[in-house]
Design a protein around this motif. Structure first.
Motif, PDB file in Angstrom:
ATOM      1  N   SER A 168       0.769  -1.246  -0.123  1.00  0.00           N
ATOM      2  CA  SER A 168       0.082   0.060   0.033  1.00  0.00           C
ATOM      3  C   SER A 168       0.863   1.186  -0.055  1.00  0.00           C
ATOM      4  O   SER A 168       0.417   2.205  -0.561  1.00  0.00           O
ATOM      5  CB  SER A 168      -1.011   0.016   1.104  1.00  0.00           C
ATOM      6  OG  SER A 168      -0.155  -0.068   2.537  1.00  0.00           O
ATOM      7  N   SER A 169       2.211   1.078   0.730  1.00  0.00           N
ATOM      8  CA  SER A 169       2.867   2.428   0.724  1.00  0.00           C
ATOM      9  C   SER A 169       3.580   2.675  -0.795  1.00  0.00           C
ATOM     10  O   SER A 169       3.614   3.725  -1.323  1.00  0.00           O
ATOM     11  CB  SER A 169       4.242   2.229   1.511  1.00  0.00           C
ATOM     12  OG  SER A 169       4.768   1.002   1.169  1.00  0.00           O
ATOM     13  N   ASP A 170       3.725   1.608  -1.556  1.00  0.00           N
ATOM     14  CA  ASP A 170       3.952   1.581  -3.059  1.00  0.00           C
ATOM     15  C   ASP A 170       2.901   2.435  -3.891  1.00  0.00           C
ATOM     16  O   ASP A 170       3.118   3.273  -4.872  1.00  0.00           O
ATOM     17  CB  ASP A 170       4.167   0.588  -3.787  1.00  0.00           C
ATOM     18  CG  ASP A 170       5.592  -0.172  -3.055  1.00  0.00           C
ATOM     19  OD1 ASP A 170       6.349   0.586  -2.323  1.00  0.00           O
ATOM     20  OD2 ASP A 170       5.899  -1.503  -3.121  1.00  0.00           O
ATOM     21  N   VAL A 171       1.628   1.867  -3.467  1.00  0.00           N
ATOM     22  CA  VAL A 171       0.674   2.703  -3.986  1.00  0.00           C
ATOM     23  C   VAL A 171       0.346   3.943  -3.742  1.00  0.00           C
ATOM     24  O   VAL A 171       0.195   4.752  -4.898  1.00  0.00           O
ATOM     25  CB  VAL A 171      -0.844   1.722  -3.794  1.00  0.00           C
ATOM     26  CG1 VAL A 171      -1.946   2.403  -4.430  1.00  0.00           C
ATOM     27  CG2 VAL A 171      -0.788   0.341  -4.298  1.00  0.00           C
ATOM     28  N   GLU A 172       0.371   4.256  -2.449  1.00  0.00           N
ATOM     29  CA  GLU A 172       0.289   5.839  -2.176  1.00  0.00           C
ATOM     30  C   GLU A 172       1.521   6.666  -2.897  1.00  0.00           C
ATOM     31  O   GLU A 172       1.280   7.764  -3.418  1.00  0.00           O
ATOM     32  CB  GLU A 172       0.621   5.935  -0.683  1.00  0.00           C
ATOM     33  CG  GLU A 172      -0.734   5.243   0.002  1.00  0.00           C
ATOM     34  CD  GLU A 172      -0.433   5.088   1.665  1.00  0.00           C
ATOM     35  OE1 GLU A 172       0.482   5.823   2.082  1.00  0.00           O
ATOM     36  OE2 GLU A 172      -1.342   4.387   2.099  1.00  0.00           O
ATOM     37  N   LEU A 173       2.685   6.055  -2.868  1.00  0.00           N
ATOM     38  CA  LEU A 173       3.895   6.837  -3.494  1.00  0.00           C
ATOM     39  C   LEU A 173       3.369   6.925  -4.904  1.00  0.00           C
ATOM     40  O   LEU A 173       3.901   8.071  -5.449  1.00  0.00           O
ATOM     41  CB  LEU A 173       5.136   6.112  -3.310  1.00  0.00           C
ATOM     42  CG  LEU A 173       6.382   6.665  -3.909  1.00  0.00           C
ATOM     43  CD1 LEU A 173       6.561   7.962  -3.011  1.00  0.00           C
ATOM     44  CD2 LEU A 173       7.492   5.755  -3.544  1.00  0.00           C
ATOM     45  N   LEU A 174       2.988   5.901  -5.693  1.00  0.00           N
ATOM     46  CA  LEU A 174       2.749   6.051  -7.133  1.00  0.00           C
ATOM     47  C   LEU A 174       1.834   7.016  -7.460  1.00  0.00           C
ATOM     48  O   LEU A 174       1.822   7.787  -8.203  1.00  0.00           O
ATOM     49  CB  LEU A 174       2.637   4.769  -7.629  1.00  0.00           C
ATOM     50  CG  LEU A 174       2.229   4.579  -9.128  1.00  0.00           C
ATOM     51  CD1 LEU A 174       3.619   4.898  -9.705  1.00  0.00           C
ATOM     52  CD2 LEU A 174       1.714   3.123  -9.664  1.00  0.00           C
ATOM     53  N   LEU A 175       0.492   6.904  -6.534  1.00  0.00           N
ATOM     54  CA  LEU A 175      -0.583   7.986  -6.722  1.00  0.00           C
ATOM     55  C   LEU A 175      -0.116   9.530  -6.538  1.00  0.00           C
ATOM     56  O   LEU A 175      -0.456  10.200  -7.218  1.00  0.00           O
ATOM     57  CB  LEU A 175      -1.484   7.479  -5.775  1.00  0.00           C
ATOM     58  CG  LEU A 175      -2.246   6.224  -6.149  1.00  0.00           C
ATOM     59  CD1 LEU A 175      -3.375   5.823  -5.129  1.00  0.00           C
ATOM     60  CD2 LEU A 175      -3.181   6.140  -7.529  1.00  0.00           C
TER      61      LEU A 175
END
Length: 93
Positions: free
Chosen positions: A68-75
């Motif tokens: 989820s941290s990767d998703v937040e960073l990507l978004l």
């Protein structure tokens, strides 16, 4: 010992060159995306933004490997990229 130091310096130089190349690629892609977004009308821009966000969220839900941290960073990065054309447009007016 001199050879070891020289080898380490050569490897570090290669890594630095590769990092600069990767940075240049990312910057070029950011500028290209900004130029494309500037050519779209507001509705199409919003559709692109929603589609990208939805694709990221869907991919994250479908995969256990994506954190989820990767998703937040990507978004966060996508949001910055999509804000760039608005910034350019405001500065040019």
């Amino acid at each position: 010992m001199n050879n070891l130091v020289a080898d380490v310096l050569i490897k570090m130089s290669k890594i630095e060159v590769e990092a600069k190349d990767l940075t240049a690629q990312v910057e070029a892609q950011s500028l290209l995306l900004a130029a494309i977004i500037l050519m779209l009308d507001k509705t199409m821009t919003e559709n692109v933004s929603q589609s990208i966000n939805q694709a990221i969220v869907t991919a994250a839900k479908e995969s256990d490997e994506i954190l989820s941290s990767d998703v937040e960073l990507l978004l966060s990065h996508v949001k910055q990229l999509l804000a760039l054309p608005e910034f350019v447009k405001a500065k040019s007016e």
